[in-house]
Structures are given as structure tokens and as C-alpha cells.
Motif scaffolding. Sequence first.
Motif, mmCIF file in Angstrom:
data_model
loop_
_atom_site.group_PDB
_atom_site.id
_atom_site.type_symbol
_atom_site.label_atom_id
_atom_site.label_comp_id
_atom_site.label_asym_id
_atom_site.label_seq_id
_atom_site.Cartn_x
_atom_site.Cartn_y
_atom_site.Cartn_z
ATOM 1 N N TYR A 135 10.801 -14.999 -40.571
ATOM 2 C CA TYR A 135 10.203 -13.890 -41.301
ATOM 3 C C TYR A 135 11.220 -13.215 -42.216
ATOM 4 O O TYR A 135 10.878 -12.786 -43.321
ATOM 5 N N LEU A 136 12.455 -13.136 -41.785
ATOM 6 C CA LEU A 136 13.500 -12.573 -42.641
ATOM 7 C C LEU A 136 13.757 -13.453 -43.860
ATOM 8 O O LEU A 136 13.973 -12.941 -44.965
ATOM 9 N N VAL A 137 13.699 -14.759 -43.661
ATOM 10 C CA VAL A 137 13.886 -15.682 -44.781
ATOM 11 C C VAL A 137 12.730 -15.546 -45.767
ATOM 12 O O VAL A 137 12.939 -15.525 -46.986
ATOM 13 N N VAL A 138 11.508 -15.425 -45.250
ATOM 14 C CA VAL A 138 10.347 -15.261 -46.129
ATOM 15 C C VAL A 138 10.460 -13.965 -46.919
ATOM 16 O O VAL A 138 10.232 -13.944 -48.138
ATOM 17 N N ILE A 139 10.818 -12.872 -46.259
ATOM 18 C CA ILE A 139 10.969 -11.585 -46.944
ATOM 19 C C ILE A 139 12.078 -11.669 -47.996
ATOM 20 O O ILE A 139 11.924 -11.190 -49.125
ATOM 21 N N PHE A 140 13.196 -12.296 -47.643
ATOM 22 C CA PHE A 140 14.311 -12.428 -48.576
ATOM 23 C C PHE A 140 13.890 -13.170 -49.840
ATOM 24 O O PHE A 140 14.153 -12.721 -50.950
ATOM 25 N N TRP A 141 13.248 -14.319 -49.676
ATOM 26 C CA TRP A 141 12.870 -15.108 -50.853
ATOM 27 C C TRP A 141 11.738 -14.479 -51.645
ATOM 28 O O TRP A 141 11.676 -14.639 -52.868
ATOM 29 N N THR A 142 10.830 -13.760 -50.988
ATOM 30 C CA THR A 142 9.804 -13.068 -51.780
ATOM 31 C C THR A 142 10.419 -11.953 -52.605
ATOM 32 O O THR A 142 9.962 -11.691 -53.723
ATOM 33 N N ILE A 143 11.455 -11.310 -52.091
ATOM 34 C CA ILE A 143 12.144 -10.281 -52.880
ATOM 35 C C ILE A 143 12.845 -10.916 -54.083
ATOM 36 O O ILE A 143 12.744 -10.414 -55.212
ATOM 37 N N ILE A 144 13.531 -12.031 -53.861
ATOM 38 C CA ILE A 144 14.219 -12.716 -54.968
ATOM 39 C C ILE A 144 13.225 -13.176 -56.019
ATOM 40 O O ILE A 144 13.381 -12.901 -57.216
ATOM 41 N N TYR A 145 12.183 -13.875 -55.585
ATOM 42 C CA TYR A 145 11.181 -14.361 -56.537
ATOM 43 C C TYR A 145 10.429 -13.208 -57.190
ATOM 44 O O TYR A 145 10.045 -13.303 -58.355
ATOM 45 N N GLY A 146 10.209 -12.137 -56.456
ATOM 46 C CA GLY A 146 9.539 -10.968 -57.038
ATOM 47 C C GLY A 146 10.350 -10.345 -58.150
ATOM 48 O O GLY A 146 9.795 -9.906 -59.170
ATOM 49 N N GLN A 147 11.663 -10.289 -57.982
ATOM 50 C CA GLN A 147 12.517 -9.756 -59.035
ATOM 51 C C GLN A 147 12.487 -10.646 -60.278
ATOM 52 O O GLN A 147 12.415 -10.155 -61.402
ATOM 53 N N VAL A 148 12.528 -11.958 -60.060
ATOM 54 C CA VAL A 148 12.491 -12.898 -61.189
ATOM 55 C C VAL A 148 11.152 -12.798 -61.920
ATOM 56 O O VAL A 148 11.106 -12.700 -63.152
ATOM 57 N N ILE A 149 10.057 -12.793 -61.168
ATOM 58 C CA ILE A 149 8.729 -12.707 -61.784
ATOM 59 C C ILE A 149 8.541 -11.363 -62.471
ATOM 60 O O ILE A 149 7.956 -11.283 -63.555
ATOM 61 N N GLY A 150 9.039 -10.289 -61.857
ATOM 62 C CA GLY A 150 8.949 -8.974 -62.491
ATOM 63 C C GLY A 150 9.720 -8.903 -63.789
ATOM 64 O O GLY A 150 9.250 -8.325 -64.776
ATOM 65 N N PHE A 151 10.896 -9.505 -63.820
ATOM 66 C CA PHE A 151 11.697 -9.511 -65.043
ATOM 67 C C PHE A 151 11.027 -10.323 -66.145
ATOM 68 O O PHE A 151 10.916 -9.877 -67.288
ATOM 69 N N ILE A 152 10.577 -11.517 -65.800
ATOM 70 C CA ILE A 152 9.925 -12.371 -66.798
ATOM 71 C C ILE A 152 8.616 -11.744 -67.263
ATOM 72 O O ILE A 152 8.303 -11.749 -68.455
ATOM 73 N N GLY A 153 7.853 -11.191 -66.327
ATOM 74 C CA GLY A 153 6.582 -10.564 -66.696
ATOM 75 C C GLY A 153 6.761 -9.365 -67.600
ATOM 76 O O GLY A 153 6.011 -9.172 -68.557
ATOM 77 N N SER A 154 7.763 -8.553 -67.321
ATOM 78 C CA SER A 154 7.998 -7.385 -68.175
ATOM 79 C C SER A 154 8.489 -7.809 -69.564
ATOM 80 O O SER A 154 8.172 -7.158 -70.555
ATOM 81 N N SER A 155 9.221 -8.909 -69.634
ATOM 82 C CA SER A 155 9.652 -9.413 -70.937
ATOM 83 C C SER A 155 8.477 -9.962 -71.740
ATOM 84 O O SER A 155 8.415 -9.798 -72.956
ATOM 85 N N LEU A 156 7.543 -10.603 -71.055
ATOM 86 C CA LEU A 156 6.399 -11.185 -71.744
ATOM 87 C C LEU A 156 5.465 -10.132 -72.329
ATOM 88 O O LEU A 156 4.869 -10.349 -73.375
ATOM 89 N N ILE A 157 5.335 -8.997 -71.643
ATOM 90 C CA ILE A 157 4.441 -7.960 -72.160
ATOM 91 C C ILE A 157 5.207 -6.844 -72.863
ATOM 92 O O ILE A 157 4.636 -5.809 -73.179
#
Length: 59
Positions: free
Chosen positions: A3-25
Motif C-alpha cells: 500500500y505504501l508503494v501504491v501511494i508513493f507511485w500515485t503521488i509521483i504519477y499525480g505530480q507528472v500528470i498535474g504538471f503536464i495537464g496544467s501545461s496543456l491547458i
Amino acid sequence: MKYLVVIFWTIIYGQVIGFIGSSLISASYSPINALIVSTIFGIILCVLPSILKPNTKKG
């Protein structure tokens, strides 16, 4: 531990997706908002399998 690994990677991927998404819009990137959303999503992903267990009643 998984569960810690899942939380860790969702945070990492969430930051990447948030950055790319904010750049796109063409919006400003907010790492706190991306952290909150990705953490909530990760917790949901950890809880969902136990909620969706199939009923295995034999009889």
C-alpha cells in the motif's frame, strides 16, 4: 508494504500528470492540489479491492 508503494507511485504519477495537464491547458501548476488529488486517488485504489471482493458462498 504494497500500500505504501501504491501511494508513493500515485503521488509521483499525480505530480507528472498535474504538471503536464496544467501545461496543456495553460494554467498555473499547483503541486499541493496535485498532491491532494493523487493521494486521495491512491487511497481509493488501495481500498477498492477489499470493497469489491466477490461473494463466494457455496451451497
